[in-house]
Design an enzyme around this catalytic site. Structure first.
Site, mmCIF file in Angstrom:
data_model
loop_
_atom_site.group_PDB
_atom_site.id
_atom_site.type_symbol
_atom_site.label_atom_id
_atom_site.label_comp_id
_atom_site.label_asym_id
_atom_site.label_seq_id
_atom_site.Cartn_x
_atom_site.Cartn_y
_atom_site.Cartn_z
ATOM 1 N N ARG A 1 9.558 14.317 53.931
ATOM 2 C CA ARG A 1 9.105 14.330 55.093
ATOM 3 C C ARG A 1 7.344 14.790 55.200
ATOM 4 O O ARG A 1 7.223 15.536 54.410
ATOM 5 C CB ARG A 1 10.033 15.176 56.372
ATOM 6 C CG ARG A 1 9.835 15.734 57.473
ATOM 7 C CD ARG A 1 10.495 15.941 58.044
ATOM 8 N NE ARG A 1 10.486 17.825 58.412
ATOM 9 C CZ ARG A 1 11.050 18.614 58.939
ATOM 10 N NH1 ARG A 1 12.070 17.923 59.945
ATOM 11 N NH2 ARG A 1 11.009 19.566 58.414
ATOM 12 N N ARG B 1 16.343 27.717 52.808
ATOM 13 C CA ARG B 1 16.529 27.678 54.472
ATOM 14 C C ARG B 1 17.714 27.368 54.497
ATOM 15 O O ARG B 1 18.518 27.763 55.147
ATOM 16 C CB ARG B 1 15.381 26.045 54.685
ATOM 17 C CG ARG B 1 14.448 27.248 55.380
ATOM 18 C CD ARG B 1 12.790 25.654 55.197
ATOM 19 N NE ARG B 1 13.139 25.256 56.539
ATOM 20 C CZ ARG B 1 12.203 23.946 56.531
ATOM 21 N NH1 ARG B 1 11.406 23.795 55.820
ATOM 22 N NH2 ARG B 1 12.722 23.300 57.956
HETATM 23 P P1 AMP Z 1 11.895 25.129 61.828
HETATM 24 O O1 AMP Z 1 10.622 23.851 62.063
HETATM 25 O O2 AMP Z 1 13.262 24.688 63.856
HETATM 26 O O3 AMP Z 1 12.575 24.715 61.069
HETATM 27 O O4 AMP Z 1 11.878 26.160 61.818
HETATM 28 C C1 AMP Z 1 10.613 26.577 60.815
HETATM 29 C C2 AMP Z 1 11.265 27.793 60.366
HETATM 30 O O5 AMP Z 1 10.474 28.623 61.495
HETATM 31 C C3 AMP Z 1 12.564 28.549 59.903
HETATM 32 O O6 AMP Z 1 12.425 27.911 58.611
HETATM 33 C C4 AMP Z 1 12.227 30.091 60.389
HETATM 34 O O7 AMP Z 1 11.255 30.697 59.493
HETATM 35 C C5 AMP Z 1 11.507 29.760 61.569
HETATM 36 N N1 AMP Z 1 11.515 30.271 62.882
HETATM 37 C C6 AMP Z 1 12.364 28.705 63.782
HETATM 38 N N2 AMP Z 1 12.875 29.606 64.694
HETATM 39 C C7 AMP Z 1 13.315 30.862 64.333
HETATM 40 C C8 AMP Z 1 14.818 30.995 64.675
HETATM 41 N N3 AMP Z 1 15.128 30.639 66.004
HETATM 42 N N4 AMP Z 1 14.862 32.318 64.872
HETATM 43 C C9 AMP Z 1 13.695 33.201 63.527
HETATM 44 N N5 AMP Z 1 12.532 31.895 63.233
HETATM 45 C C10 AMP Z 1 12.821 30.474 62.930
#
Ligand code: AMP
Length: 244
Positions: free
Chosen positions: A128, A172
């Site tokens: 990606r 993740r």
């Molecule tokens: P995403 O863009 O949703 O894939 O999020 C990327 C990263 O941001 C995640 O792997 C977490 O490290 C952090 N993150 C995003 N949303 C959350 C959340 N609700 N709680 C904790 N960490 C978050």
């Protein structure tokens, strides 16, 4: 309408969220995007978040709940919103209920689960590329923008997220199964969960998500006849339904 998009990283939640928010005319709240904006600004929160994000771990609940609470309390969110990437564990789900109730907002109407197997996630995420300006997603296997480095939608710069490396993606996924997947049972028990088969191409997933939302909007509007306080939602029009 208040919606949560739930699912593993790379399930397509962000891409589908953009379309759903346009159709329902509600704001999109991606906690990942909000945290990355803080990182780009170099704020204290951004610096703290970076350490967790780059390891594929969750940013501490208190920090994330604070940003969501501030966001949904503002006037433009009173009509509804779509949460993408939040909540990510049971304590965030409980905090969300509390934030909504303290702000005098109704609870969630719908939680859409993007069901995609782990084996599909790793190649989706490691290949990606993302536009730094508008957040549009591209993939090295199909999009020439990943070669030109220029976003076809807004002309922004295309980059490879530092947490889209194989090692971080595997982490993740582990975190997703340990901490986020229990939310499926939680929201199923509350009668809010609807699953979509998210391994298929974007168009097919988009049609299924559109159908789920229209059914929910229809039944919520029906219920609103009995509960007038909840009539304040923008329904996706029949015209949009025909276009899909
Ligand atoms: P995403 O863009 O949703 O894939 O999020 C990327 C990263 O941001 C995640 O792997 C977490 O490290 C952090 N993150 C995003 N949303 C959350 C959340 N609700 N709680 C904790 N960490 C978050």
């Amino acid at each position: 309408m208040r919606i949560v998009f739930l699912g593993p990283p790379g399930a397509g939640k962000g891409t589908q969220a953009v379309e759903t928010c346009e159709s329902l005319r509600i704001p999109h709240i991606s906690t990942g995007n909000l945290l990355r904006e803080e990182m780009a600004k170099g704020s204290r929160l951004g610096k703290t978040a970076k350490g967790y994000i780059e390891k594929g771990q969750l940013v501490p609940d208190g920090l994330v709940v604070d940003i969501v609470a501030k966001t949904i309390k503002s006037a433009s969110f009173r009509k509804g919103y779509l949460l993408d990437g939040f909540p990510r564990n049971l304590s965030q789900a409980r905090a969300l209920d509390k934030v909504q109730s303290v702000a005098g907002l109704p609870g969630l109407d719908l939680v859409v689960y993007f069901d995609v197997p782990d084996r599909a996630v790793v190649p989706r995420l490691t290949g990606r590329r993302v536009c730094r300006k508008c957040g549009m997603n591209y993939h090295v296997s199909r999009d020439r923008e990943t070669v030109t480095g220029v976003c076809g939608k807004c002309g922004g710069e295309i980059y490879h997220r530092s947490d889209d490396t194989k090692e971080t993606v595997v982490n993740r996924l582990r975190v997703y199964h340990q901490q986020t997947a229990p939310l499926l049972q939680h929201y199923r028990r509350l009668g809010l969960l609807v699953s979509v088969r998210a391994e298929r191409d974007i168009g097919a997933v988009s049609r299924e998500v559109g159908g789920v939302i229209r059914r929910m909007a229809g039944s919520a509007a029906h219920a609103a006849v009995r509960r007038p306080a909840r009539v304040r939602m923008a329904l996706p029009g029949k015209k949009q339904a025909r276009q899909r």
